[in-house]
Enzyme design. Structure first.
Site, PDB file in Angstrom:
ATOM      1  N   LYS A   1     121.983  39.634  62.466  1.00  0.00           N
ATOM      2  CA  LYS A   1     120.531  39.621  62.559  1.00  0.00           C
ATOM      3  C   LYS A   1     119.816  40.185  61.335  1.00  0.00           C
ATOM      4  O   LYS A   1     120.256  41.158  60.744  1.00  0.00           O
ATOM      5  CB  LYS A   1     120.070  40.415  63.804  1.00  0.00           C
ATOM      6  CG  LYS A   1     120.470  39.811  65.117  1.00  0.00           C
ATOM      7  CD  LYS A   1     120.003  38.380  65.334  1.00  0.00           C
ATOM      8  CE  LYS A   1     118.543  38.314  65.696  1.00  0.00           C
ATOM      9  NZ  LYS A   1     118.273  38.905  67.032  1.00  0.00           N
TER      10      LYS A   1
ATOM     11  N   HIS B   1      98.422  22.841  67.247  1.00  0.00           N
ATOM     12  CA  HIS B   1      99.238  23.014  68.463  1.00  0.00           C
ATOM     13  C   HIS B   1     100.683  23.341  68.112  1.00  0.00           C
ATOM     14  O   HIS B   1     101.589  23.053  68.888  1.00  0.00           O
ATOM     15  CB  HIS B   1      99.208  21.765  69.349  1.00  0.00           C
ATOM     16  CG  HIS B   1      97.839  21.200  69.560  1.00  0.00           C
ATOM     17  ND1 HIS B   1      97.024  21.568  70.604  1.00  0.00           N
ATOM     18  CD2 HIS B   1      97.111  20.315  68.824  1.00  0.00           C
ATOM     19  CE1 HIS B   1      95.870  20.919  70.518  1.00  0.00           C
ATOM     20  NE2 HIS B   1      95.896  20.158  69.434  1.00  0.00           N
TER      21      HIS B   1
ATOM     22  N   GLU C   1     106.426  42.103  63.475  1.00  0.00           N
ATOM     23  CA  GLU C   1     106.302  42.290  64.929  1.00  0.00           C
ATOM     24  C   GLU C   1     105.514  43.553  65.257  1.00  0.00           C
ATOM     25  O   GLU C   1     104.705  43.586  66.184  1.00  0.00           O
ATOM     26  CB  GLU C   1     107.690  42.355  65.573  1.00  0.00           C
ATOM     27  CG  GLU C   1     108.392  41.014  65.548  1.00  0.00           C
ATOM     28  CD  GLU C   1     109.857  41.106  65.970  1.00  0.00           C
ATOM     29  OE1 GLU C   1     110.326  40.192  66.633  1.00  0.00           O
ATOM     30  OE2 GLU C   1     110.530  42.097  65.616  1.00  0.00           O
TER      31      GLU C   1
END
Ligand code: ARG
Length: 461
Positions: free
Chosen positions: A282, A155, A289
């Site tokens: 960044k 989880h 992705e």
């Protein structure tokens, strides 16, 4: 005038020609198409259907055409529809009427079935070797970080400590199954359809076994109607590719999470990260992705094929032409994803200290504490309740298990003794000394087995 419009009194409408042409994408089958035609011409000569001289002329013409295509000198024509007609028309242009004998005892329907099977077989070989490369990278990273401990999750909540190598070996297993699926897909793709003609077989005394040998097939198709209309093998490749992308996508998700500031388990190599056009700080995991994103696209191709096939009566229908772009895109997407992912995995930096620290947090030893009480005589369910209350107490005090005093422990159960402090991340790992478990001894064995299986897979490719 087109080669196949004898019964018509006019050319196809320009829009029809453009709408139905497949040459803009099926040109990619040129090598398979020419290989099939060369084998077919040889067979026709061996069977006395055309002369040896005619076969020689045809084969020379086809070889020259292959050269023209490879050198970018070939002019593909939309009005000639597809790769088959483009090559045949060029052959006749080059060698004259004898070129028109090539299509004896053949139809574009068995021809395209052959081309697609040859193409998928080649794609499977490349796919298998790239999966092997990727598994090798996983294994290398696992081996160099054999002692690295991390929290295992369920989880996405810290659950029990595991070795990073164990986690990576989980992916190794997924890709092992993927490779098996491609192997199985190859068995069913390895079927030679020529001789099926348009749908019912051909009237000439052809030699199908010879064709199969020449073209490297181990089996002959057993039913002509099936052979010209079956695209199961395309679906199987796409299904296997979908599962393989699913696995890559799951690992992508972990790479993305792990490289976040919140997890901070890994750092991507600068060569495999991208920047932001506005935020200078960044370092984005765009490769992971994109793999995750492209997985949806590969699933889409599979759904398109399944839907394309579901209402088709026997035998050939032009709908089947729609199998190609999906297949090509699936192969391109899977192979490029595997390739870039392999590089990304090989170069990423494992922040073992951060992983370790995370494993020391989050009460990941709770199960081990419960097992401790069980060994001292408690029923597991009772022990579970005691440790649950102990966790709640520790959270309230802001303490980890190791920071609790023995008096605090004893408040929860008289079974606790000084040896409770022997429960550590290390003891937790080694306690899971079960085949397939995360104990260092088991993981070392699993790494060796995995390494050996890679060598064996390589020889079977
Ligand atoms: N371009 C066609 C395809 O991809 C080749 C077979 C054409 N056959 C036909 N009867 N029109 O399916």
């Amino acid at each position: 005038m087109s080669l196949i419009r004898g019964r018509f009194d006019k050319e196809a409408d320009q829009r029809v020609a453009e709408y139905s042409a497949s040459i803009s994408f099926d040109w990619r089958l040129y090598r398979q198409d020419i290989a099939g035609s060369i084998a077919h011409a040889k067979m026709l000569a061996r069977q006395g259907i055309i002369s040896d001289g005619e076969a020689r002329t045809i084969i020379e013409g086809l070889t020259a055409i292959r050269e023209e295509i490879e050198q970018g000198k070939f002019q593909f024509k939309t009005e000639l529809e597809d790769i088959h007609m483009n090559i045949e028309a060029r052959l006749i242009e080059k060698v004259g009427d004898v070129g028109g004998k090539l299509h004896t005892a053949r139809s574009r329907n068995d021809q395209i079935a052959l081309d697609m099977r040859l193409f998928v077989k080649e794609a499977i070989s490349t796919t298998l070797s790239q999966i092997g490369e990727f598994q090798r990278a996983l294994l290398d990273v696992a081996e160099t970080n054999q002692d690295v401990v991390m929290p295992g999750y369920t989880h996405l909540q810290p659950a029990q400590p595991v070795l990073l190598a164990h986690h990576l070996l989980a992916y190794f297993e997924m890709f092992r199954r993927d490779a098996e699926r491609f192997h199985h897909c190859r068995q069913r793709t390895d079927v030679m359809p020529l001789g099926s003609g348009a749908l019912a077989g051909v009237t000439y005394n052809i030699d199908r076994e010879f064709l199969a040998r020449e073209l490297g097939f181990s089996q002959l198709s057993r039913n002509s109607l099936d052979a010209v209309s079956d695209r199961d093998f395309v679906g199987e490749y796409e299904a296997a590719a979908s599962l393989c992308m699913m696995h890559l996508s799951r690992l992508s998700e972990e790479v993305i999470l792990w490289s976040s500031a919140e997890f901070d388990f890994i750092e991507l190599d600068a060569a495999y990260a991208t920047g932001s056009s506005i935020m200078p700080q960044k370092k984005n995991p765009d490769v992971a992705e994109l793999v995750r994103g492209k997985t949806g696209r590969v699933y889409g191709r599979l759904m398109a094929l399944l839907t394309l096939m579901k209402g088709l009566p026997l035998a050939y229908n032009r709908d089947l032409q729609e199998d190609k772009e999906g297949l090509f895109d699936t192969i391109d997407t899977l192979l490029s994803s595997l390739d870039v992912f392999t590089g990304m995995i090989r170069t990423l930096r494992v922040k073992s200290d951060h992983m370790r620290r995370a494993a020391d947090r989050g009460y990941v030893l709770a199960t081990d504490l419960a097992d401790y009480l069980v060994r001292k005589g408690a029923a597991f369910r009772t022990a579970h309740g005691i440790i649950g209350r102990l966790v709640s107490y520790s959270l309230g005090k802001g303490k980890s298990f190791s920071e609790l005093s023995i008096t605090e422990y004893k408040k929860f159960s008289p079974l606790f003794e000084d040896d409770v402090y022997k429960i550590t991340v290390e003891s937790s790992l080694s306690a899971r000394n079960v085949a397939g478990g995360t104990a260092p001894q088991q993981v070392a064995r699993a790494l060796a087995v995995a390494r050996k299986s890679l060598g064996e897979a390589e020889s079977g490719r």
